[in-house]
Design an enzyme around this catalytic site. Structure first.
Site, PDB file in Angstrom:
ATOM      1  N   ASP A   1      41.825  86.743 -44.803  1.00  0.00           N
ATOM      2  CA  ASP A   1      42.550  86.140 -45.924  1.00  0.00           C
ATOM      3  C   ASP A   1      44.044  86.382 -45.719  1.00  0.00           C
ATOM      4  O   ASP A   1      44.504  87.523 -45.727  1.00  0.00           O
ATOM      5  CB  ASP A   1      42.062  86.829 -47.217  1.00  0.00           C
ATOM      6  CG  ASP A   1      42.241  85.981 -48.447  1.00  0.00           C
ATOM      7  OD1 ASP A   1      43.199  85.200 -48.480  1.00  0.00           O
ATOM      8  OD2 ASP A   1      41.431  86.141 -49.378  1.00  0.00           O
TER       9      ASP A   1
ATOM     10  N   ASP B   1      45.812  81.838 -48.667  1.00  0.00           N
ATOM     11  CA  ASP B   1      45.940  82.012 -50.113  1.00  0.00           C
ATOM     12  C   ASP B   1      46.990  81.043 -50.685  1.00  0.00           C
ATOM     13  O   ASP B   1      48.087  80.911 -50.123  1.00  0.00           O
ATOM     14  CB  ASP B   1      46.380  83.466 -50.360  1.00  0.00           C
ATOM     15  CG  ASP B   1      46.389  83.861 -51.812  1.00  0.00           C
ATOM     16  OD1 ASP B   1      45.319  83.863 -52.425  1.00  0.00           O
ATOM     17  OD2 ASP B   1      47.482  84.173 -52.330  1.00  0.00           O
TER      18      ASP B   1
ATOM     19  N   GLU C   1      43.473  77.565 -49.850  1.00  0.00           N
ATOM     20  CA  GLU C   1      43.278  77.600 -51.300  1.00  0.00           C
ATOM     21  C   GLU C   1      44.377  76.751 -51.927  1.00  0.00           C
ATOM     22  O   GLU C   1      45.556  77.037 -51.769  1.00  0.00           O
ATOM     23  CB  GLU C   1      43.371  79.036 -51.822  1.00  0.00           C
ATOM     24  CG  GLU C   1      43.024  79.109 -53.291  1.00  0.00           C
ATOM     25  CD  GLU C   1      43.557  80.362 -53.984  1.00  0.00           C
ATOM     26  OE1 GLU C   1      42.965  80.742 -54.992  1.00  0.00           O
ATOM     27  OE2 GLU C   1      44.558  80.932 -53.539  1.00  0.00           O
TER      28      GLU C   1
ATOM     29  N   HIS D   1      36.346  85.596 -56.386  1.00  0.00           N
ATOM     30  CA  HIS D   1      36.828  86.798 -57.078  1.00  0.00           C
ATOM     31  C   HIS D   1      37.793  86.477 -58.219  1.00  0.00           C
ATOM     32  O   HIS D   1      38.260  87.392 -58.884  1.00  0.00           O
ATOM     33  CB  HIS D   1      37.505  87.703 -56.051  1.00  0.00           C
ATOM     34  CG  HIS D   1      38.706  87.051 -55.441  1.00  0.00           C
ATOM     35  ND1 HIS D   1      38.601  85.973 -54.574  1.00  0.00           N
ATOM     36  CD2 HIS D   1      40.019  87.270 -55.615  1.00  0.00           C
ATOM     37  CE1 HIS D   1      39.819  85.579 -54.244  1.00  0.00           C
ATOM     38  NE2 HIS D   1      40.703  86.343 -54.846  1.00  0.00           N
ATOM     39  N   ASP D   2      38.114  85.210 -58.397  1.00  0.00           N
ATOM     40  CA  ASP D   2      39.000  84.813 -59.504  1.00  0.00           C
ATOM     41  C   ASP D   2      38.249  84.095 -60.612  1.00  0.00           C
ATOM     42  O   ASP D   2      38.840  83.734 -61.629  1.00  0.00           O
ATOM     43  CB  ASP D   2      40.096  83.846 -59.004  1.00  0.00           C
ATOM     44  CG  ASP D   2      41.012  84.478 -57.984  1.00  0.00           C
ATOM     45  OD1 ASP D   2      41.251  85.698 -58.080  1.00  0.00           O
ATOM     46  OD2 ASP D   2      41.501  83.757 -57.093  1.00  0.00           O
TER      47      ASP D   2
HETATM   48  C1  NOJ Z   1      44.821  83.569 -55.242  1.00  0.00           C
HETATM   49  C2  NOJ Z   1      43.921  84.731 -55.067  1.00  0.00           C
HETATM   50  O1  NOJ Z   1      42.612  84.288 -54.914  1.00  0.00           O
HETATM   51  C3  NOJ Z   1      44.123  85.617 -56.275  1.00  0.00           C
HETATM   52  O2  NOJ Z   1      43.177  86.649 -56.362  1.00  0.00           O
HETATM   53  C4  NOJ Z   1      45.520  86.140 -56.232  1.00  0.00           C
HETATM   54  O3  NOJ Z   1      45.794  86.868 -57.410  1.00  0.00           O
HETATM   55  C5  NOJ Z   1      46.546  85.007 -56.121  1.00  0.00           C
HETATM   56  N1  NOJ Z   1      46.157  84.004 -55.182  1.00  0.00           N
HETATM   57  C6  NOJ Z   1      47.888  85.544 -55.695  1.00  0.00           C
HETATM   58  O4  NOJ Z   1      47.844  85.943 -54.357  1.00  0.00           O
END
Ligand code: NOJ
Length: 552
Positions: A96, A197, A248, A322-323
């Site tokens: 990542d 990311d 992402e 995880h979000d």
């Molecule tokens: C996306 C990530 O998946 C998340 O967990 C993170 O807080 C933000 N980007 C900032 O890096």
């Protein structure tokens, strides 16, 4: 070579996966210990969220050194051992890469603060307005202004996330070279996958006030984004055709994704987009309680499926990470139909056109955390929003109800390996509470059970390898307007796959608009699913049907 269309990726949040040294935090060795479990499930890639040196204000998405492993997660030897053991099992690692921002503890930022103009140009410093306020009205994604004043420099710096995550200045070619070198460093270690990311935020446009929103329209899919991705591809991962990449994409547009993940665009292998996971938001506002809009969910899933296919572009398909809250709690049922609904949701995703991602514990039907007190939360976004919502005048109780549904910590509770203490995650005190339902929901009870959610995921992953239609089939919605049924068809060289799902706990009647002759049940969450033109679908019933003709 591993075909990413035939692959399934398993996401690991190492901090919550397995603790082998009793400090309450998972680490890389924990991942190595569980490789046989992942092999049994059948996944091809493991995406590991960041384990680099970091103050952990955002659990590692605040990187202070991209080339060194945070001692809390282990050592470079541990990483190499993991890579070797994974490789032996035919599993590849996906790392990542967080390049929109660094931690403010990164040496580059520290040098910038100390007055070095070379490093000040690595970040986005801007003078205050005449009245001393921030340069624009942009809002951080974690709440509050996206600008923080740095007295040492006498300017504000931009942080789209936490104030300890300073945005990098991609306009500076030196920054882009640094990033390329970091990717090459990990390529030299044999890494064959990268997740980037929030990568569609790296090209900032104009720095102006946003009178329509929080500023995102100025930096999302920004003016030089495709150029930057093409250059990164050319100068790093694109040099190894075996490497798989996923970007992402925050609040992106489909038109941009045609290019990010278009077969011949020289950018990325695939994209994560999130529109289908905002159907229980109010517009872009996540901190509210509104029922999920099923019609909208279908519309979004299907339009992305059709659009991306029409442009020969590739999706990552997923419910969880995880979000995101746990999907069985979000769109399924935690109670009576827990197992049925978890299997249904799995079937929906794995039948779609795209590479499926499974987030740790999803294959067990893990549920939301059920936290009821602020002390239980760890996530910076949740903690910030607790305060923001309280300041807006919401009662404590209302705020807890919102966090319970939307907090990112819902998916960050430790992996539930056993029914025993702390779910077998740690012998120490876990960094975040283990869900007490580990006594009922855990890997130990599911791995050997042929009727388990785990077994269902395993079957779906195996079917992708057995039937080319999963990877290569085109996509067509079926009866899109039905209020409870989500159904679609895939076709490839004489294989026709039909995926039919009742999304609700109430049974429903469905008139199948296609002739079912020649189809047989490939997989179902009921042992006796009987397809019919006038079909009585039971609660959360999910069926994958296949018809094979001679040219298959
Ligand atoms: C996306 C990530 O998946 C998340 O967990 C993170 O807080 C933000 N980007 C900032 O890096």
């Amino acid at each position: 070579m591993q075909d990413f269309k035939k692959s399934v990726v398993y996401q690991i949040y190492p901090k919550s996966f397995l603790d082998t040294n009793g400090d309450g935090l998972g680490e890389l060795r924990g991942v190595t210990q569980k490789l046989d479990y992942l092999k049994e499930l059948g996944v091809d890639y493991i995406w590991l969220t960041p384990f680099f040196v970091s103050p952990q204000n955002d659990n590692g998405y605040d990187v202070a050194d991209y080339r060194t492993i945070d001692p809390r997660y282990g050592t470079m030897e541990d990483f190499e051992e993991l890579a070797q053991q994974a490789n032996r099992r035919g599993i590849r690692l996906m790392l990542d890469m967080v390049f929109n921002h660094t931690s403010t503890e990164h040496i580059w930022f520290q040098k910038a603060l100390a007055g070095d103009p070379v490093y000040q140009d690595y970040y986005i410093f801007r003078p205050a307005r005449p009245d001393g306020s921030a340069p624009t009205n942009w809002q951080s994604k974690f709440g509050g202004s996206a600008w923080e004043y740095a007295p040492q420099v006498g300017k504000y710096y931009l942080h789209l996330f936490d104030k300890t995550q300073a945005d990098l200045n991609w306009e500076n070619p030196a920054v882009r070279r640094e990033v390329q070198q970091i990717v090459r460093f990990w390529m030299d270690k044999g890494v064959k996958g990268f997740r980037f990311d929030v990568v569609n935020l790296i090209s900032k446009g104009e720095y102006a006030d946003d009178d329509q929103g929080d500023g995102r329209r100025f930096y999302t899919d920004g003016p030089r984004i495709h150029e930057f991705l093409q250059e990164l591809n050319r100068e790093s991962f694109g040099q190894d055709p075996e490497i798989v990449t996923v970007g992402e994409m925050s609040s992106t547009s489909m038109e941009n994704c045609f290019r990010y993940a278009g077969a011949d665009c020289g950018e990325l292998s695939m994209v994560f987009s999130f529109h289908h996971l905002k159907v229980d938001f109010m517009g872009n506002e996540k901190w509210v309680i509104v029922p999920a809009d099923f019609g909208r969910l279908k519309e979004l899933l299907f339009s992305w499926q059709e659009g991306m296919a029409a442009h020969n572009a590739w999706n990552a398909v997923f419910w969880c990470n995880h979000d995101q809250p746990r999907v069985v709690s979000r769109f399924g049922d935690e109670g009576e139909y827990w197992k049925k609904s978890a299997k249904m949701l799995a079937g929906v995703i794995h039948g779609l056109r795209g590479t499926p991602y499974v987030y740790q514990g999803e294959e067990l039907g893990m549920t939301n955390a059920g936290f009821t007190r602020l002390e239980q939360y760890r996530d910076v976004e949740s903690l910030n929003h607790f305060q923001i919502l309280r300041d807006k005048g919401l009662s404590e109780e209302s705020v807890y109800n919102i966090l319970k549904i939307h907090s990112r910590d819902n998916s960050r509770t430790p992996m539930q390996w056993t029914a025993g203490e702390n779910g077998g995650f740690t012998t120490g005190t876990p960094w975040i509470n283990v869900n007490p339902n580990t006594s009922r929901i855990n890997a130990a009870s599911q791995v050997e059970d042929p009727d388990s959610i785990f077994a269902y995921y395993k079957a779906l992953i195996r079917l992708r390898k057995e039937y080319d239609v999963f990877a290569y089939g085109d996509f067509a919605p079926v009866d899109q307007k039905h209020p409870s049924v989500l159904a679609y068809r895939r076709e490839y060289k004489g294989q026709s796959l039909l995926c039919v799902n009742n999304f609700y706990r109430a049974g429903c009647r469905w008139h199948c608009p296609m002739l079912l002759e020649g189809y047989r049940v490939l997989l179902s969450n009921y042992s006796d699913s009987t397809p019919a033109a006038d079909w009585e679908l039971r609660p959360y019933e999910s069926v994958l049907l296949i018809r094979e003709t001679d040219d298959s």
